[in-house]
Design an enzyme around this catalytic site. Structure first.
Site, PDB file in Angstrom:
ATOM      1  N   LYS A 263     -81.291  36.090 -21.400  1.00  0.00           N
ATOM      2  CA  LYS A 263     -79.965  35.520 -21.588  1.00  0.00           C
ATOM      3  C   LYS A 263     -79.108  36.442 -22.449  1.00  0.00           C
ATOM      4  O   LYS A 263     -79.645  37.192 -23.272  1.00  0.00           O
ATOM      5  CB  LYS A 263     -80.084  34.185 -22.339  1.00  0.00           C
ATOM      6  CG  LYS A 263     -80.641  33.035 -21.540  1.00  0.00           C
ATOM      7  CD  LYS A 263     -80.661  31.766 -22.386  1.00  0.00           C
ATOM      8  CE  LYS A 263     -81.235  30.609 -21.604  1.00  0.00           C
ATOM      9  NZ  LYS A 263     -80.437  30.207 -20.449  1.00  0.00           N
ATOM     10  N   ARG A 337     -87.614  24.025 -14.379  1.00  0.00           N
ATOM     11  CA  ARG A 337     -88.092  23.408 -13.133  1.00  0.00           C
ATOM     12  C   ARG A 337     -89.541  23.799 -12.846  1.00  0.00           C
ATOM     13  O   ARG A 337     -90.287  23.033 -12.259  1.00  0.00           O
ATOM     14  CB  ARG A 337     -87.144  23.804 -11.986  1.00  0.00           C
ATOM     15  CG  ARG A 337     -87.025  25.282 -11.764  1.00  0.00           C
ATOM     16  CD  ARG A 337     -85.797  25.670 -10.947  1.00  0.00           C
ATOM     17  NE  ARG A 337     -84.579  25.735 -11.766  1.00  0.00           N
ATOM     18  CZ  ARG A 337     -83.389  26.062 -11.304  1.00  0.00           C
ATOM     19  NH1 ARG A 337     -83.215  26.329 -10.028  1.00  0.00           N
ATOM     20  NH2 ARG A 337     -82.335  26.095 -12.104  1.00  0.00           N
TER      21      ARG A 337
HETATM   22  N1  BES Z   1     -82.256  25.989 -20.657  1.00  0.00           N
HETATM   23  C1  BES Z   1     -81.387  26.495 -19.662  1.00  0.00           C
HETATM   24  C2  BES Z   1     -80.234  25.560 -19.343  1.00  0.00           C
HETATM   25  C3  BES Z   1     -79.250  25.260 -20.442  1.00  0.00           C
HETATM   26  C4  BES Z   1     -78.026  25.890 -20.477  1.00  0.00           C
HETATM   27  C5  BES Z   1     -79.531  24.304 -21.385  1.00  0.00           C
HETATM   28  C6  BES Z   1     -77.107  25.568 -21.454  1.00  0.00           C
HETATM   29  C7  BES Z   1     -78.619  24.002 -22.375  1.00  0.00           C
HETATM   30  C8  BES Z   1     -77.397  24.630 -22.394  1.00  0.00           C
HETATM   31  C9  BES Z   1     -82.154  26.739 -18.362  1.00  0.00           C
HETATM   32  O1  BES Z   1     -83.501  27.055 -18.496  1.00  0.00           O
HETATM   33  C10 BES Z   1     -81.500  27.900 -17.698  1.00  0.00           C
HETATM   34  O2  BES Z   1     -81.536  28.958 -18.237  1.00  0.00           O
HETATM   35  N2  BES Z   1     -80.921  27.677 -16.529  1.00  0.00           N
HETATM   36  C11 BES Z   1     -80.263  28.695 -15.794  1.00  0.00           C
HETATM   37  C12 BES Z   1     -80.639  28.573 -14.352  1.00  0.00           C
HETATM   38  C13 BES Z   1     -80.217  29.747 -13.507  1.00  0.00           C
HETATM   39  C14 BES Z   1     -81.006  30.968 -13.883  1.00  0.00           C
HETATM   40  C15 BES Z   1     -80.439  29.404 -12.058  1.00  0.00           C
HETATM   41  C16 BES Z   1     -78.765  28.514 -15.985  1.00  0.00           C
HETATM   42  O3  BES Z   1     -78.306  27.380 -16.051  1.00  0.00           O
HETATM   43  O4  BES Z   1     -78.067  29.507 -16.129  1.00  0.00           O
HETATM   44 ZN    ZN Z   2     -83.797  29.153 -18.769  1.00  0.00          ZN
END
Ligand code: BES
Ligand code: ZN
Ligand code: ZN
Length: 481
Positions: A263, A337
């Site tokens: 990230k 997931r």
């Molecule tokens: N933990 C994150 C989602 C999240 C985002 C939680 C903001 C709280 C606040 C999740 O694991 C994630 O990183 N999701 C990705 C999915 C993508 C790679 C398809 C996302 O939402 O960017």
């Molecule tokens: Zn994630």
């Protein structure tokens, strides 16, 4: 904070602050009526939501202060409004160093739901996210006791149990990730279970390997912290007539760096609340153990740390889930997931007939619904309707998103049974479809709480940080089964 039911007359209340609610255009007439009328007439107090006015040494009362709290429009005043109002008043009075508070609720608002909500508001307002501040004065401003003047003892108890459980959840989700590792989360879950008489089992890495939980283990392998699968069981005292068995499954990623699909650093510190779903499910069990609903409930919390260590899984890796299906991991940041599906498959093996999962799953849900509504998905409309009725009664907002078959197409993999991302569009829906692919026909609800589990700024009724969203609805769903 001590919570009391004090069936006293207004004039007998001797706490630091006696709180009465005044609505827009409707001054309460019960105490200090002249003074209150003056406030209204002068426009200093109009009854608007969350307004507060304080009168010292009110005539004819023993209480040190009379606090007039704005309830907004009388017709719109419900349990949810009362919860927030009580919370806001307690936080305001706490900041002024007031230690004992008594809330007078009108005869008309002494239903169990109203009374429980008032207590919840107060207990939730009591929690601050300041454990790691070393200022020796930080605890000087706190409330010792909160009393309600009327209502049933059972309602007061229910409110206290629910809100204390919600604060347990918030405490967990507020912990930084260097403290709250998967191992410590499992430890806290065990402690809670033994304190409240629940059965708790923690599956370790070896056990999960034996079982074949390749999706969950793939996420965990980039971290030096070992993963765990927490399983807590509640069984009602009398065997229920139906075979129904509720499974609550919560995402327990103690920190989400994204893994190799790392990230951006901006805001990454917030990813310590990526276990908020798991914490909500554990808190729900804490309340369920005390409120004893008529249905068996099993909670499962898969917990891992998503790190980009040298053993981390790579984009393109193919893992085999507990269900036997294979998954091509195109993005290691779509890890929630992957851990959920192994836990859901395991929940079905344990006999759960109805599944609810809660997860901070996608950033896309924050874009879609902001910080107001939980995103709700299902493969069974009747089950979701039941859930949403419970959510409404608990003042937890949900919004259903569609699950047309077309979205599922986006998960087709070239090299495995499916891949773990669906592209930029409809990100929350494809995430839900990914999970749905593993529950088959078992009635299932998925809650995306990424937007609602955390407050960046304090609300009048709640400190900044974890909210504990979802928990009260889980408990009511079980209670009203
Ligand atoms: N933990 C994150 C989602 C999240 C985002 C939680 C903001 C709280 C606040 C999740 O694991 C994630 O990183 N999701 C990705 C999915 C993508 C790679 C398809 C996302 O939402 O960017
Ligand atoms: Zn994630
Ligand atoms: Zn995550």
């Amino acid at each position: 904070m001590e919570i009391k039911l004090e069936p006293k007359k207004l004039g007998e209340v001797d706490s630091d602050a006696l709180v009465v609610v005044g609505f827009e255009g409707a001054p309460p007439g019960a105490a200090a009526a002249d003074q209150i009328k003056e406030w209204y007439d002068s426009g200093e107090f109009s009854g608007k939501g969350l307004e507060v006015a304080i009168l010292h040494r009110p005539a004819g009362l023993q209480a040190k202060r009379l606090v007039l709290a704005g309830g907004g429009k009388r017709e719109k005043f419900d349990a949810g409004e009362l919860r927030k109002l009580t919370g806001a008043v307690v936080r305001t009075l706490k900041s002024k160093g007031i230690h004992s508070i008594t809330l007078a609720v009108d005869e008309a608002w002494r239903s169990d739901d109203m009374v429980a909500s008032a207590v919840e508001g107060a207990v939730l307002a009591d929690l601050e996210n300041d454990r790691y501040k070393t200022d020796p004065k930080k605890n000087e401003k706190h409330v010792d006791s909160f009393a309600v003047l009327g209502g049933s003892q059972a309602a007061v108890e229910r409110g206290r149990i629910l809100a204390e459980a919600q604060n347990f959840t918030r405490d967990l989700a507020n912990e930084p990730a260097n403290v709250l590792t998967p191992t410590l989360l499992a430890e806290r879950a065990k402690q809670m279970a033994s304190e409240f008489g629940l059965e708790c089992e923690v599956l370790d890495q070896d056990r999960m390997r034996q079982l074949g939980m390749g999706a969950l283990l793939g996420v965990a392998q980039g971290s030096a912290e070992p993963p765990a699968l927490i399983v807590i069981r509640y069984q009602p005292a009398t065997t229920p007539a139906s075979k129904d068995h509720l499974g609550l499954i919560g995402k327990g990623v103690t920190f989400d760096t994204g893994g190799i699909s790392i990230k951006p650093s901006d805001g990454m510190e917030k990813m310590r609340y990526d276990m908020a779903g798991g914490a909500a499910v554990l808190g729900a069990m804490r309340a369920i153990a005390q409120l004893k609903p008529p249905i068996p409930v099993t909670a499962l919390v898969p917990t891992v740390e998503n790190m980009p260590g040298s053993k981390a899984q790579r984009p393109g890796d193919i893992v085999k889930s507990l269900s036997g299906k294979t998954i091509e991991v195109l993005n290691t940041d779509a890890e929630g997931r992957l851990i959920l599906i192994d836990a859901l498959t395991y929940a079905r093996r344990l006999g759960c007939t109805h599944l609810v999962d809660a997860a901070t799953l996608t950033g896309a849900i924050v874009v879609a619904l902001g910080n107001v509504n939980i995103g709700a998905f299902t493969n069974n409309e009747a089950f979701l309707n039941k859930f949403r009725a419970a959510a409404k009664a608990e003042g937890e907002k949900t919004w259903q998103l569609p699950m047309d078959e077309e979205y599922k197409e986006l998960l087709k993999s070239n090299f495995a049974d499916l891949h773990n991302i669906g592209g930029r569009s409809g990100g929350s829906i494809t995430a839900a479809w990914f999970i749905r692919d593993f529950v088959d026909d078992t009635p299932w609800i998925h809650l995306d709480i990424a937007g609602t589990a955390w407050l960046d700024d304090a609300k009048p009724h709640m400190a900044k940080g974890a909210t504990g969203v979802g928990l009260r609805t889980f408990v009511r769903l079980a209670e009203t089964w």
